[in-house]
Design a protein around this motif. Structure first.
Motif, PDB file in Angstrom:
ATOM      1  N   THR A  75       0.829  -1.197   0.000  1.00  0.00           N
ATOM      2  CA  THR A  75       0.000   0.000   0.000  1.00  0.00           C
ATOM      3  C   THR A  75       0.864   1.248   0.000  1.00  0.00           C
ATOM      4  OG1 THR A  75      -1.711  -1.157   1.242  1.00  0.00           O
ATOM      5  CG2 THR A  75      -1.830   1.224   1.233  1.00  0.00           C
ATOM      6  N   SER A  76       0.561   2.164  -0.900  1.00  0.00           N
ATOM      7  CA  SER A  76       1.287   3.436  -0.937  1.00  0.00           C
ATOM      8  C   SER A  76       0.595   4.443  -0.032  1.00  0.00           C
ATOM      9  CB  SER A  76       1.327   3.982  -2.366  1.00  0.00           C
ATOM     10  OG  SER A  76       0.030   4.397  -2.766  1.00  0.00           O
ATOM     11  N   LEU A  77       1.291   5.538   0.252  1.00  0.00           N
ATOM     12  CA  LEU A  77       0.713   6.600   1.068  1.00  0.00           C
ATOM     13  C   LEU A  77      -0.550   7.145   0.413  1.00  0.00           C
ATOM     14  CD1 LEU A  77       0.709   8.693   3.344  1.00  0.00           C
ATOM     15  CD2 LEU A  77       2.292  10.060   1.993  1.00  0.00           C
ATOM     16  N   GLN A  78      -0.502   7.384  -0.900  1.00  0.00           N
ATOM     17  CA  GLN A  78      -1.658   7.953  -1.584  1.00  0.00           C
ATOM     18  C   GLN A  78      -2.844   7.002  -1.539  1.00  0.00           C
ATOM     19  OE1 GLN A  78      -1.958  11.058  -2.536  1.00  0.00           O
ATOM     20  NE2 GLN A  78      -4.105  10.641  -3.057  1.00  0.00           N
ATOM     21  N   GLU A  79      -2.589   5.703  -1.679  1.00  0.00           N
ATOM     22  CA  GLU A  79      -3.671   4.720  -1.612  1.00  0.00           C
ATOM     23  C   GLU A  79      -4.308   4.713  -0.224  1.00  0.00           C
ATOM     24  OE1 GLU A  79      -2.184   1.356  -4.832  1.00  0.00           O
ATOM     25  OE2 GLU A  79      -1.382   1.362  -2.801  1.00  0.00           O
ATOM     26  N   LEU A  80      -3.488   4.866   0.799  1.00  0.00           N
ATOM     27  CA  LEU A  80      -4.022   4.877   2.160  1.00  0.00           C
ATOM     28  C   LEU A  80      -4.880   6.120   2.379  1.00  0.00           C
ATOM     29  CD1 LEU A  80      -4.105   3.444   4.864  1.00  0.00           C
ATOM     30  CD2 LEU A  80      -2.048   4.697   5.530  1.00  0.00           C
ATOM     31  N   ILE A  81      -4.394   7.274   1.909  1.00  0.00           N
ATOM     32  CA  ILE A  81      -5.170   8.505   2.028  1.00  0.00           C
ATOM     33  C   ILE A  81      -6.500   8.364   1.288  1.00  0.00           C
ATOM     34  CG2 ILE A  81      -5.279  10.941   1.339  1.00  0.00           C
ATOM     35  CD1 ILE A  81      -2.271  11.090   1.904  1.00  0.00           C
ATOM     36  N   GLU A  82      -6.440   7.806   0.076  1.00  0.00           N
ATOM     37  CA  GLU A  82      -7.663   7.639  -0.714  1.00  0.00           C
ATOM     38  C   GLU A  82      -8.652   6.692  -0.036  1.00  0.00           C
ATOM     39  OE1 GLU A  82      -6.492   6.471  -4.622  1.00  0.00           O
ATOM     40  OE2 GLU A  82      -5.541   8.419  -5.081  1.00  0.00           O
ATOM     41  N   PRO A 165       0.706  -2.754  10.999  1.00  0.00           N
ATOM     42  CA  PRO A 165       0.079  -2.566  12.300  1.00  0.00           C
ATOM     43  C   PRO A 165      -1.041  -1.539  12.275  1.00  0.00           C
ATOM     44  CG  PRO A 165       2.479  -2.498  12.462  1.00  0.00           C
ATOM     45  CD  PRO A 165       2.142  -2.460  11.016  1.00  0.00           C
ATOM     46  N   SER A 166      -2.008  -1.727  13.139  1.00  0.00           N
ATOM     47  CA  SER A 166      -3.075  -0.739  13.294  1.00  0.00           C
ATOM     48  C   SER A 166      -2.628   0.289  14.329  1.00  0.00           C
ATOM     49  CB  SER A 166      -4.340  -1.443  13.772  1.00  0.00           C
ATOM     50  OG  SER A 166      -4.169  -1.857  15.110  1.00  0.00           O
ATOM     51  N   THR A 167      -3.518   1.223  14.622  1.00  0.00           N
ATOM     52  CA  THR A 167      -3.188   2.236  15.633  1.00  0.00           C
ATOM     53  C   THR A 167      -3.132   1.627  17.035  1.00  0.00           C
ATOM     54  OG1 THR A 167      -5.524   2.835  15.876  1.00  0.00           O
ATOM     55  CG2 THR A 167      -4.211   4.079  14.276  1.00  0.00           C
ATOM     56  N   ILE A 168      -3.767   0.456  17.219  1.00  0.00           N
ATOM     57  CA  ILE A 168      -3.754  -0.227  18.511  1.00  0.00           C
ATOM     58  C   ILE A 168      -2.680  -1.312  18.487  1.00  0.00           C
ATOM     59  CG2 ILE A 168      -5.102  -1.565  20.171  1.00  0.00           C
ATOM     60  CD1 ILE A 168      -7.646  -0.550  18.744  1.00  0.00           C
ATOM     61  N   MET A 210      -3.571   9.394  12.861  1.00  0.00           N
ATOM     62  CA  MET A 210      -2.747   8.533  13.716  1.00  0.00           C
ATOM     63  C   MET A 210      -1.991   7.484  12.900  1.00  0.00           C
ATOM     64  SD  MET A 210      -4.868   7.589  17.147  1.00  0.00           S
ATOM     65  CE  MET A 210      -5.276   8.827  18.379  1.00  0.00           C
ATOM     66  N   LEU A 211      -2.727   6.796  12.019  1.00  0.00           N
ATOM     67  CA  LEU A 211      -2.124   5.691  11.281  1.00  0.00           C
ATOM     68  C   LEU A 211      -1.070   6.176  10.292  1.00  0.00           C
ATOM     69  CD1 LEU A 211      -2.113   2.665  10.843  1.00  0.00           C
ATOM     70  CD2 LEU A 211      -3.860   2.965   9.092  1.00  0.00           C
ATOM     71  N   ILE A 212      -1.366   7.246   9.561  1.00  0.00           N
ATOM     72  CA  ILE A 212      -0.411   7.746   8.573  1.00  0.00           C
ATOM     73  C   ILE A 212       0.830   8.310   9.251  1.00  0.00           C
ATOM     74  CG2 ILE A 212      -0.059   9.486   6.781  1.00  0.00           C
ATOM     75  CD1 ILE A 212      -3.017   9.018   6.004  1.00  0.00           C
ATOM     76  N   THR A 213       0.652   9.030  10.352  1.00  0.00           N
ATOM     77  CA  THR A 213       1.799   9.556  11.100  1.00  0.00           C
ATOM     78  C   THR A 213       2.641   8.411  11.647  1.00  0.00           C
ATOM     79  OG1 THR A 213       0.579  11.548  11.724  1.00  0.00           O
ATOM     80  CG2 THR A 213       2.502  10.975  13.054  1.00  0.00           C
ATOM     81  N   GLN A 214       1.972   7.391  12.159  1.00  0.00           N
ATOM     82  CA  GLN A 214       2.659   6.224  12.711  1.00  0.00           C
ATOM     83  C   GLN A 214       3.476   5.503  11.645  1.00  0.00           C
ATOM     84  OE1 GLN A 214       0.250   3.304  15.077  1.00  0.00           O
ATOM     85  NE2 GLN A 214       0.727   1.917  13.397  1.00  0.00           N
ATOM     86  N   LYS A 218       8.189   4.947   9.648  1.00  0.00           N
ATOM     87  CA  LYS A 218       8.894   3.710   9.313  1.00  0.00           C
ATOM     88  C   LYS A 218       9.181   3.572   7.822  1.00  0.00           C
ATOM     89  CE  LYS A 218       5.632   1.224  11.104  1.00  0.00           C
ATOM     90  NZ  LYS A 218       4.843   0.059  11.559  1.00  0.00           N
ATOM     91  N   ARG A 219       8.667   4.507   7.000  1.00  0.00           N
ATOM     92  CA  ARG A 219       8.798   4.369   5.561  1.00  0.00           C
ATOM     93  C   ARG A 219       9.473   5.599   4.967  1.00  0.00           C
ATOM     94  NH1 ARG A 219       3.590   0.972   3.466  1.00  0.00           N
ATOM     95  NH2 ARG A 219       3.140  -0.125   5.409  1.00  0.00           N
ATOM     96  N   ASP A 220      10.608   5.374   4.341  1.00  0.00           N
ATOM     97  CA  ASP A 220      11.375   6.480   3.784  1.00  0.00           C
ATOM     98  C   ASP A 220      10.651   7.184   2.646  1.00  0.00           C
ATOM     99  OD1 ASP A 220      13.412   5.933   5.556  1.00  0.00           O
ATOM    100  OD2 ASP A 220      14.526   4.666   4.138  1.00  0.00           O
ATOM    101  N   ASP A 221       9.775   6.452   1.933  1.00  0.00           N
ATOM    102  CA  ASP A 221       9.092   7.037   0.779  1.00  0.00           C
ATOM    103  C   ASP A 221       7.789   7.731   1.154  1.00  0.00           C
ATOM    104  OD1 ASP A 221       8.022   4.555   1.494  1.00  0.00           O
ATOM    105  OD2 ASP A 221       7.211   4.207  -0.512  1.00  0.00           O
ATOM    106  N   TRP A 222       7.485   7.780   2.457  1.00  0.00           N
ATOM    107  CA  TRP A 222       6.275   8.454   2.891  1.00  0.00           C
ATOM    108  C   TRP A 222       6.643   9.802   3.502  1.00  0.00           C
ATOM    109  CZ3 TRP A 222       1.828   5.253   5.413  1.00  0.00           C
ATOM    110  CH2 TRP A 222       1.443   4.241   4.522  1.00  0.00           C
ATOM    111  N   ILE A 223       6.015  10.844   3.001  1.00  0.00           N
ATOM    112  CA  ILE A 223       6.220  12.155   3.595  1.00  0.00           C
ATOM    113  C   ILE A 223       5.091  12.413   4.581  1.00  0.00           C
ATOM    114  CG2 ILE A 223       7.403  13.066   1.569  1.00  0.00           C
ATOM    115  CD1 ILE A 223       4.782  14.456   0.803  1.00  0.00           C
ATOM    116  N   ASP A 224       5.251  13.424   5.396  1.00  0.00           N
ATOM    117  CA  ASP A 224       4.214  13.770   6.358  1.00  0.00           C
ATOM    118  C   ASP A 224       3.256  14.751   5.697  1.00  0.00           C
ATOM    119  OD1 ASP A 224       4.141  15.408   9.626  1.00  0.00           O
ATOM    120  OD2 ASP A 224       2.708  14.120   8.604  1.00  0.00           O
ATOM    121  N   PRO A 225       2.107  14.293   5.214  1.00  0.00           N
ATOM    122  CA  PRO A 225       1.213  15.171   4.469  1.00  0.00           C
ATOM    123  C   PRO A 225       0.384  16.057   5.390  1.00  0.00           C
ATOM    124  CG  PRO A 225       0.205  13.034   4.687  1.00  0.00           C
ATOM    125  CD  PRO A 225       1.551  12.941   5.373  1.00  0.00           C
ATOM    126  N   ASN A 226      -0.150  17.117   4.810  1.00  0.00           N
ATOM    127  CA  ASN A 226      -1.107  17.943   5.534  1.00  0.00           C
ATOM    128  C   ASN A 226      -2.467  17.270   5.385  1.00  0.00           C
ATOM    129  OD1 ASN A 226      -2.904  19.782   6.530  1.00  0.00           O
ATOM    130  ND2 ASN A 226      -2.041  21.541   5.463  1.00  0.00           N
TER     131      ASN A 226
END
Length: 236
Positions: A75-82, A165-168, A210-214, A218-226
Motif C-alpha cells: 500500500t502506498s501513502l496515496q492509496e491509504l489517504i484515498e 500494524p493498526s493504531t492499537i 494517527m495511522l499515517i503519522t505512525q 517507518k517508511r522512507d518514501d512516505w512524507i508527512d502530508p497535511n
C-alpha cells in the motif's frame, strides 16, 4: 496455510483464503508468487487460483503478471489517504441515515456490538479490540441497508489493513480506541443525525492522522502530508 474444502466454488474459497493470507501477512507485500506455488499451499489446481487472483486484482490486493505470477501489492501513502477519503464520502452520510432511520433490530445489533467492543477494550486485548472495532462499524453500516456501499467500504479497509500494524496498541490503547467511538454511539442512540455525521467524520480523520503519522516514521518514501487539506473538501 488452510486447505480448501470440496464445497462451494473452489475459486471463491481460494479468494477467501488468499485474501485472509494477504491481510494477515502470510503472503508478503511486493513478493511474486506462482499460481502453482499458491495452489500447492491451499490444495487447489492453478485454475481456481488464477480466477481468485483476478478477483483480488479487481480490489487492488494483487497484480497478475502474465507468464510470471501473482504479485502482492504493498500500500502506498496515496492509496491509504484515498481509502480514508472513500470512507468519509460513504460512511459519513450512511451514519446519518442510520441515525434517522433504523429498525429496532438494527439498533439492538448496534448496541450488542458496542457492548462487545467495551468488553474487549476493558480486557486490553489488541486483537480482540480490533475485531470488535470492525464488527461495531459493520453493525452501523449494515443498519443503513445499502449493500453496494458495504462492499466498497470493506474493500477500502483492506488498504488500511495492508499497511501493517493498526493504531492499537502503537498510537493508542484499546480503551482510547473504544472511547473514540462513544460520541458516535450516543448520537445514534439519541437519533441526532447532525452530531452522528460530524462525529463519524472526526473519528475517521483522527484514525487516518494517527495511522499515517505512525507509518510515515517507518517508511522512507512516505512524507508527512497535511491531512486536513486532503480531507477538508469532503462533507464540509
Amino acid at each position: 496455510m488452510k486447505k480448501l474444502k470440496k464445497i462451494e466454488s473452489l475459486s471463491d474459497q481460494a479468494f477467501d483464503l488468499l485474501r485472509e493470507a494477504i491481510l494477515n501477512g502470510v503472503l508478503e507485500p511486493g513478493k511474486l508468487y506462482s499460481a502453482t506455488e499458491i495452489g500447492e499451499w491451499i490444495g487447489a489446481s492453478r485454475t481456481p487460483v488464477r480466477e481468485a487472483a483476478q478477483q483480488l486484482a479487481a480490489i487492488g490486493l494483487v497484480r497478475v503478471e502474465r507468464n510470471k505470477g501473482i504479485r502482492i501489492l504493498p500500500t502506498s501513502l496515496q492509496e491509504l489517504i484515498e481509502s480514508f477519503q472513500i470512507r468519509l464520502m460513504l460512511e459519513v452520510p450512511l451514519i446519518r441515515k442510520v441515525a434517522l432511520d433504523r429498525t429496532k433490530e438494527d439498533l439492538q445489533t448496534i448496541i450488542d456490538a458496542y457492548d462487545n467492543f467495551a468488553v474487549a477494550a476493558q480486557k486490553d486485548d489488541a486483537a480482540e479490540t480490533l475485531k470488535a472495532d470492525k464488527e461495531y462499524h459493520s453493525a452501523l453500516l449494515q443498519a443503513a441497508h445499502i449493500e453496494r456501499a458495504l462492499v466498497i467500504i470493506e474493500n477500502t479497509r483492506n488498504a488500511v489493513l495492508l499497511t501493517g500494524p493498526s493504531t492499537i496498541p502503537y498510537s493508542r490503547t484499546c480503551m482510547e480506541a473504544f472511547l473514540d467511538h462513544k460520541p458516535i454511539h450516543e448520537a445514534i442512540l439519541n437519533q441526532d443525525a447532525d452530531l452522528a455525521e460530524s462525529e463519524m467524520k472526526r473519528h475517521i480523520i483522527n484514525t487516518a492522522n494517527m495511522l499515517i503519522t505512525q507509518e510515515a516514521k517507518k517508511r522512507d518514501d512516505w512524507i508527512d502530508p497535511n491531512l486536513l487539506s486532503q480531507f477538508s473538501w469532503i462533507h464540509k
